[in-house]
Design an enzyme around this catalytic site. Structure first.
Site, PDB file in Angstrom:
ATOM      1  N   ASN A 200       0.835  -1.209   0.000  1.00 20.81           N
ATOM      2  CA  ASN A 200       0.000   0.000   0.000  1.00 20.81           C
ATOM      3  C   ASN A 200       0.864   1.252   0.000  1.00 20.81           C
ATOM      4  O   ASN A 200       0.587   2.228  -0.720  1.00 20.81           O
ATOM      5  CB  ASN A 200      -0.909   0.019   1.234  1.00 20.81           C
ATOM      6  CG  ASN A 200      -2.034  -0.991   1.156  1.00 20.81           C
ATOM      7  OD1 ASN A 200      -2.286  -1.575   0.099  1.00 20.81           O
ATOM      8  ND2 ASN A 200      -2.709  -1.216   2.262  1.00 20.81           N
TER       9      ASN A 200
ATOM     10  N   ARG B   8      -5.227   1.682 -13.035  1.00 24.43           N
ATOM     11  CA  ARG B   8      -3.881   1.981 -12.531  1.00 24.43           C
ATOM     12  C   ARG B   8      -3.084   0.720 -12.199  1.00 24.43           C
ATOM     13  O   ARG B   8      -3.537  -0.149 -11.469  1.00 24.43           O
ATOM     14  CB  ARG B   8      -3.973   2.888 -11.308  1.00 24.43           C
ATOM     15  CG  ARG B   8      -2.607   3.291 -10.761  1.00 24.43           C
ATOM     16  CD  ARG B   8      -2.723   4.407  -9.762  1.00 24.43           C
ATOM     17  NE  ARG B   8      -3.023   5.678 -10.401  1.00 24.43           N
ATOM     18  CZ  ARG B   8      -3.865   6.582  -9.916  1.00 24.43           C
ATOM     19  NH1 ARG B   8      -4.523   6.339  -8.812  1.00 24.43           N
ATOM     20  NH2 ARG B   8      -4.060   7.719 -10.542  1.00 24.43           N
TER      21      ARG B   8
ATOM     22  N   ARG C  95     -10.376  -4.471 -13.958  1.00 23.04           N
ATOM     23  CA  ARG C  95      -9.209  -5.282 -13.604  1.00 23.04           C
ATOM     24  C   ARG C  95      -9.515  -6.742 -13.872  1.00 23.04           C
ATOM     25  O   ARG C  95     -10.644  -7.189 -13.698  1.00 23.04           O
ATOM     26  CB  ARG C  95      -8.830  -5.101 -12.133  1.00 23.04           C
ATOM     27  CG  ARG C  95      -8.376  -3.697 -11.779  1.00 23.04           C
ATOM     28  CD  ARG C  95      -7.751  -3.655 -10.395  1.00 23.04           C
ATOM     29  NE  ARG C  95      -7.584  -2.294  -9.916  1.00 23.04           N
ATOM     30  CZ  ARG C  95      -6.572  -1.506 -10.232  1.00 23.04           C
ATOM     31  NH1 ARG C  95      -5.630  -1.954 -11.052  1.00 23.04           N
ATOM     32  NH2 ARG C  95      -6.491  -0.277  -9.751  1.00 23.04           N
TER      33      ARG C  95
ATOM     34  N   HIS D 149     -15.445   2.547 -14.161  1.00 25.01           N
ATOM     35  CA  HIS D 149     -15.231   1.619 -13.040  1.00 25.01           C
ATOM     36  C   HIS D 149     -16.366   0.607 -12.915  1.00 25.01           C
ATOM     37  O   HIS D 149     -16.236  -0.382 -12.198  1.00 25.01           O
ATOM     38  CB  HIS D 149     -15.120   2.391 -11.719  1.00 25.01           C
ATOM     39  CG  HIS D 149     -13.773   2.994 -11.487  1.00 25.01           C
ATOM     40  ND1 HIS D 149     -12.770   2.351 -10.802  1.00 25.01           N
ATOM     41  CD2 HIS D 149     -13.256   4.195 -11.852  1.00 25.01           C
ATOM     42  CE1 HIS D 149     -11.699   3.114 -10.751  1.00 25.01           C
ATOM     43  NE2 HIS D 149     -11.967   4.248 -11.377  1.00 25.01           N
TER      44      HIS D 149
END
Length: 467
Positions: free
Chosen positions: A46, A415, A385, A445
């Protein structure tokens, strides 16, 4: 004015507070021991992304020359960078404290972390053979002194900064040294193709692990045996680069070309964080900081002997499932069966799927059945993703090969998954799937799928809508 400003916590420090809660899981004695190591890895991963994106954005603002610009809460960008670095140094120190506690707890369970100075004779033989057979062929080692340009270090890799002090030469008859010994510097990239944690042969009920970094340290004499040196030292360093995606404004290029170029340029993004082993010698640290052009706008963070602790997410389980959370298989959806036709069942009523608590197999079954059903004419889906070996992509390609019209909106700007999504896009294009790449400056998204099916001569649509 101060009272108004103090009502707000800027989002960067708020995010760091969130990551501190991840670190708390690593320190929680109620969490199984090996899973505590996993949480340390998540905390580190993270933090890497935070510096690549959020810290990088504030740094750009600081360098933009807009000295009067204030972040929400009234903090100047330059001051915020310093505050972030202070918080991160504190968190890094806490993570090292927690790791030390975990390693002591592992020893009570018969699991020992060794370094290169703690090996028995049999372990030394094992490590040397392992290095010759597995590690040496994968090593990238660069001598730095004579290079015109410093090599580009990857922000996803760890490196050993090596200092070689050559044997003294030029002594007079009286034995007085006439000049300083020559110093050479080198960099060794720690291979990512080999598991960072090398499991040594067990001895009785005791299990041993050594870091790949220390395997390399133990074999430094083998790597540099052509040099006539007096002593050698190696300390780990790590760099994080600005990963903001720069998208070319050239209208003649496709969106895929622009994203591909932006991803390629990331490898030479500006350094935003430099982490080093705080036991490194001052002249070695100075050499690397100067050569890499690390300045005051970058976060320079002293750390422990090892970095890239995100690798702890892949710490070997050693067969000790008693030190891990018990796996929880996905639950079934009441009333919806994976046997028979899922489309026929959905035609009767709607169903709610709560992932990951309920199994994702229903979605795969939904797509695989549509790919084969002669009544299905079209599948439309948005993708953000995808898994490494995506069953969703496999199902869509299967549908296209069965003559269905397949339309996919794939988000190329997801990303750190841009390269993966470009690869999948090229794969789908080859199979004749229609692709939509979105609009520059916006991201899709949503996770939506629609299946069109001809039933009794009429068009009927089946949908999947998710957050």
């Amino acid at each position: 004015m101060n009272d108004v400003q103090n009502r707000y916590i800027d989002r960067e420090k708020s995010w760091l507070a969130f990551n501190a809660r991840v670190l708390q899981e690593a320190g929680d004695q109620n969490v199984p021991l090996l899973d505590r190591l996993r949480f340390l890895g998540i905390f580190s991963n993270n933090l890497d992304e935070f510096f690549r994106v959020r810290y990088a954005a504030i740094r750009r603002l600081s360098l933009s020359g807009k000295t009067g610009h204030k972040i929400l809460g009234g903090v100047a960008a330059k001051d915020l960078l310093k505050e972030i670095t202070t918080v991160v140094i504190q968190q890094q120190s806490e993570s090292l404290r927690i790791l030390d506690i975990i390693e002591k707890e592992l020893e009570k369970e018969g699991i020992f972390m060794l370094n290169e100075t703690q090996l028995s004779q049999s372990q030394q033989i094992f490590i040397h053979d392992f290095f010759i057979q597995k590690v040496a062929p994968a090593l990238v080692t660069v001598i730095l002194n004579d290079l015109a340009e410093f090599p580009i270090l990857k922000d996803t890799s760890g490196y050993l900064a090596v200092k070689l002090v050559m044997k003294e030469r030029g002594k007079s008859i009286l034995g007085i040294v006439t000049g300083k010994p020559e110093v050479r510097y080198a960099i060794i990239e720690i291979p990512k193709t080999i598991n960072r944690f090398v499991v040594l042969p067990a001895e009785g009920n005791k299990q041993y692990i050594i870091m790949l970094d220390d395997v390399i340290r133990y074999n430094l004499h083998h790597i540099f045996n052509i040099f006539d040196y007096e002593r050698v030292s190696a300390h780990m360093i790590k760099i994080t680069r600005d990963a903001q995606l720069e998208i070319d404004s050239d209208m003649s290029k496709s969106m895929m070309e622009k994203i591909a170029l932006g991803v390629k340029d990331r490898r030479i993004g500006e350094p935003v964080r430099f982490v080093y082993d705080q036991s490194i010698e001052k002249d070695t640290l100075k050499f690397f900081l100067e050569k890499m052009h690390i300045d005051s706008e970058d976060s320079v963070i002293p750390g422990g002997r090892y970095h890239n602790r995100r690798d702890y997410m892949d710490f070997p389980n050693l067969g000790r499932y008693d030190l891990l959370y018990k796996p929880m298989p996905g639950l079934p959806i009441p009333g919806l069966s994976l046997e028979g036709s899922i489309l026929e069942q959905i035609s009767q009523r709607d169903y709610l799927l709560n992932a990951p608590y309920q199994t994702f197999s229903y979605v795969i079954k939904f797509l695989r059945e549509a790919a084969l059903d002669p009544k299905v004419t079209c599948i439309k889906i948005t993708l953000y993703r995808l898994a490494k070996n995506s069953q969703v992509i496999s199902s869509l390609i299967n549908a296209a090969r069965n003559g269905k019209r397949v339309v996919v909106q794939i988000e190329l700007q997801a990303r750190f998954d841009e390269a993966s999504n470009i690869s999948y896009a090229e794969q789908m294009q080859t199979e004749g799937i229609e692709l939509i790449f979105g609009i520059q400056g916006l991201k899709v998204h949503s996770k939506i799928c629609m299946i069109e099916r001809i039933e009794h001569g009429k068009l009927r649509r089946y949908g999947l809508i998710s957050t």
